[in-house]
Design a protein around this motif. Structure first.
Motif, PDB file in Angstrom:
ATOM      1  N   UNK A 109       0.782  -1.231   0.000  1.00 35.16           N
ATOM      2  CA  UNK A 109       0.000   0.000   0.000  1.00 35.16           C
ATOM      3  C   UNK A 109       0.810   1.276   0.000  1.00 35.16           C
ATOM      4  N   UNK A 110       2.130   1.170  -0.090  1.00 31.85           N
ATOM      5  CA  UNK A 110       2.976   2.365  -0.072  1.00 31.85           C
ATOM      6  C   UNK A 110       3.240   2.818  -1.505  1.00 31.85           C
ATOM      7  N   UNK A 111       2.637   3.917  -1.896  1.00 37.39           N
ATOM      8  CA  UNK A 111       2.786   4.442  -3.251  1.00 37.39           C
ATOM      9  C   UNK A 111       4.162   5.078  -3.418  1.00 37.39           C
ATOM     10  N   UNK A 112       4.641   5.186  -4.668  1.00 37.98           N
ATOM     11  CA  UNK A 112       5.957   5.792  -4.903  1.00 37.98           C
ATOM     12  C   UNK A 112       6.103   7.191  -4.315  1.00 37.98           C
ATOM     13  N   UNK A 113       5.035   8.015  -4.403  1.00 38.28           N
ATOM     14  CA  UNK A 113       5.168   9.375  -3.881  1.00 38.28           C
ATOM     15  C   UNK A 113       5.318   9.386  -2.364  1.00 38.28           C
ATOM     16  N   UNK A 114       4.760   8.370  -1.691  1.00 38.87           N
ATOM     17  CA  UNK A 114       4.910   8.247  -0.242  1.00 38.87           C
ATOM     18  C   UNK A 114       6.358   7.910   0.108  1.00 38.87           C
ATOM     19  N   UNK A 115       6.941   6.952  -0.605  1.00 38.19           N
ATOM     20  CA  UNK A 115       8.328   6.567  -0.368  1.00 38.19           C
ATOM     21  C   UNK A 115       9.285   7.698  -0.737  1.00 38.19           C
ATOM     22  N   UNK A 116       8.967   8.409  -1.801  1.00 33.35           N
ATOM     23  CA  UNK A 116       9.763   9.566  -2.227  1.00 33.35           C
ATOM     24  C   UNK A 116       9.809  10.611  -1.110  1.00 33.35           C
ATOM     25  N   UNK A 117       8.653  10.917  -0.559  1.00 35.12           N
ATOM     26  CA  UNK A 117       8.578  11.909   0.510  1.00 35.12           C
ATOM     27  C   UNK A 117       9.313  11.426   1.753  1.00 35.12           C
ATOM     28  N   UNK A 118       9.245  10.120   2.012  1.00 32.59           N
ATOM     29  CA  UNK A 118       9.961   9.571   3.157  1.00 32.59           C
ATOM     30  C   UNK A 118      11.463   9.756   3.035  1.00 32.59           C
ATOM     31  N   UNK A 119      12.009   9.524   1.837  1.00 28.22           N
ATOM     32  CA  UNK A 119      13.435   9.729   1.610  1.00 28.22           C
ATOM     33  C   UNK A 119      13.832  11.184   1.763  1.00 28.22           C
ATOM     34  N   UNK A 120      13.010  12.065   1.239  1.00 27.72           N
ATOM     35  CA  UNK A 120      13.301  13.498   1.318  1.00 27.72           C
ATOM     36  C   UNK A 120      13.315  13.970   2.760  1.00 27.72           C
ATOM     37  N   UNK A 121      12.316  13.545   3.532  1.00 28.64           N
ATOM     38  CA  UNK A 121      12.226  13.975   4.927  1.00 28.64           C
ATOM     39  C   UNK A 121      13.364  13.397   5.770  1.00 28.64           C
ATOM     40  N   UNK A 122      13.809  12.182   5.431  1.00 26.63           N
ATOM     41  CA  UNK A 122      14.890  11.560   6.198  1.00 26.63           C
ATOM     42  C   UNK A 122      16.173  12.368   6.092  1.00 26.63           C
ATOM     43  N   UNK A 123      16.449  12.923   4.913  1.00 23.67           N
ATOM     44  CA  UNK A 123      17.642  13.760   4.748  1.00 23.67           C
ATOM     45  C   UNK A 123      17.464  15.094   5.464  1.00 23.67           C
ATOM     46  N   UNK A 124      16.277  15.663   5.389  1.00 24.64           N
ATOM     47  CA  UNK A 124      16.033  16.932   6.080  1.00 24.64           C
ATOM     48  C   UNK A 124      16.235  16.788   7.587  1.00 24.64           C
ATOM     49  N   UNK A 125      15.834  15.640   8.140  1.00 20.16           N
ATOM     50  CA  UNK A 125      16.087  15.402   9.567  1.00 20.16           C
ATOM     51  C   UNK A 125      17.583  15.345   9.837  1.00 20.16           C
ATOM     52  N   UNK A 126      18.323  14.750   8.893  1.00 18.60           N
ATOM     53  CA  UNK A 126      19.772  14.653   9.058  1.00 18.60           C
ATOM     54  C   UNK A 126      20.466  15.998   9.030  1.00 18.60           C
ATOM     55  N   UNK A 127      19.862  16.967   8.360  1.00 16.37           N
ATOM     56  CA  UNK A 127      20.440  18.307   8.280  1.00 16.37           C
ATOM     57  C   UNK A 127      20.147  19.139   9.516  1.00 16.37           C
ATOM     58  N   UNK A 128      19.235  18.650  10.371  1.00 14.35           N
ATOM     59  CA  UNK A 128      18.895  19.340  11.608  1.00 14.35           C
ATOM     60  C   UNK A 128      19.845  18.851  12.705  1.00 14.35           C
ATOM     61  N   UNK A 129      20.759  19.698  13.118  1.00 16.12           N
ATOM     62  CA  UNK A 129      21.788  19.305  14.090  1.00 16.12           C
ATOM     63  C   UNK A 129      21.192  18.907  15.439  1.00 16.12           C
ATOM     64  N   UNK A 130      19.979  19.357  15.740  1.00 15.65           N
ATOM     65  CA  UNK A 130      19.358  19.039  17.022  1.00 15.65           C
ATOM     66  C   UNK A 130      18.547  17.753  16.971  1.00 15.65           C
ATOM     67  N   UNK A 131      18.392  17.187  15.784  1.00  9.37           N
ATOM     68  CA  UNK A 131      17.579  15.987  15.643  1.00  9.37           C
ATOM     69  C   UNK A 131      18.393  14.757  16.043  1.00  9.37           C
TER      70      UNK A 131
END
Length: 341
Positions: A109-131
């Motif tokens: 049930x995981x559509x490509x756009x869902x997985x795409x957004x998951x990858x994008x958000x995972x990197x954004x979390x990595x760029x947050x030094x407090x995360x």
């Protein structure tokens, strides 16, 4: 020059399989929360964390058993042919694990756009030094954006990614987080993709799929081993030749694990205009990298990029068939070394 990159541990600092699976677990838990009564009525087990942990444990046990029973043992494998035979023999172990993912419906049930957004958000979390949320965070190797700017944007070199990662959409999401202005079509990705049912199959037509595996559920065998990566490399080279026929067949491959060994040696032996293979490693590469240690055990020289000759130099007679190899910690070191100039 055609640049081909592995993804996990090469573009990213570490493997992202856990982060991808943790994203799937969170997705399925959210779906269950919305439809809890129906799940209970069907008697379905909604413990997605336990399903994933069970898959990991069974894979590790299978891998350990296979390695223990394989001959010749690691320290006795001194030739490329012996090492490749071992690496290819792991295909069944890897595919069995991927089929467990399918049967567990972890990605159903995981559509490509869902997985795409998951990858994008995972990197954004990595760029947050407090995360501090390591379960859902991805870090890119330093200098990756500058490396793409110099190779793909300025020099117009074709850049491709080949990966045994389970989701091409996840990979594209990670890349988009790195540079939101870059078009997805600028970089071709050869990897697996997630189907609606949660099966994991290649996103490109297979040519050399092993014939001894169970095809009852999927017509396509998962993309999982070192030999699969060579097949993907050949597909990437063919695609680049069709889209940019004016470019030479000089090839550079970068990877971090033993599944990349065959591609690294292939690129390093390329005689069509130069090229080479770069092993990406953390810390003190030769001391910490299984890939570099394997290459050295097979008799290959793997200097740091700062000490290696440039890949585009003419191949001399005394080089023979020895592959041109080097190692680096990140893309900043590669750019500073000018090994690709």
């Amino acid at each position: 020059m055609h640049v081909i990159l592995d993804f996990d541990g090469t573009i990213t600092v570490n493997d992202t399989v856990d982060q991808l699976a943790n994203f799937a677990v969170a997705f399925q838990e959210a779906q269950d929360a919305e439809d809890a009564s129906t799940k209970r009525a069907r008697g379905e087990d909604g413990d997605w964390e336990a399903r994933w942990t069970g898959i990991v444990d069974k894979y590790l046990a299978d891998h350990k058993e296979h390695k223990a029973g394989y001959t010749p043992a690691e320290d006795a494998r001194k030739t490329l042919e012996h090492e490749l035979e071992f690496l290819r023999s792991l295909h069944g172990v890897d595919c069995k694990s991927i089929h467990r993912l399918r049967d567990a419906r972890l990605f159903a049930g995981m559509a490509p756009d869902c997985l795409y957004e998951g990858g994008r958000q995972a990197v954004e979390r990595g760029e947050d030094s407090e995360n501090q949320d390591k379960k859902h965070t991805v870090h890119l190797r330093p200098g990756f954006a500058a490396f793409l700017e110099q190779t793909a944007a300025q020099r117009k070199w074709p850049v491709s990614i080949i990966s045994v990662n389970w989701s091409d959409a996840w990979i594209r999401g990670v890349l988009r987080a790195d540079d939101g202005d870059r078009k997805d079509t600028d970089i071709q990705v050869f990897a697996n993709k997630v189907t609606d049912s949660g099966a994991i199959i290649p996103n490109f037509p297979r040519q050399n799929a092993p014939a001894d595996l169970d095809h009852d559920h999927d017509d396509n065998v998962p993309f999982a081993s070192c030999s699969d990566k060579v097949e993907a490399l050949e597909a990437a080279v063919a695609a680049a030749a069709r889209s940019r026929p004016e470019w030479s067949r000089a090839l550079v491959y970068m990877g971090d694990s033993t599944t990349d060994l065959e591609c690294l040696v292939h690129a390093g032996r390329n005689k069509d205009g130069g090229g080479g293979g770069i092993a990406m490693a953390n810390g003190d590469g030769p001391a910490t990298s299984k890939l570099i240690q394997t290459l050295v055990r097979l008799g290959y020289a793997v200097p740091h990029v700062s000490e290696a000759d440039r890949f585009q130099r003419p191949r001399s007679a005394d080089e023979g068939d020895a592959p041109r190899l080097a190692w680096a910690r990140d893309y900043e070191e590669i750019l500073a070394s000018k090994i690709l100039d």
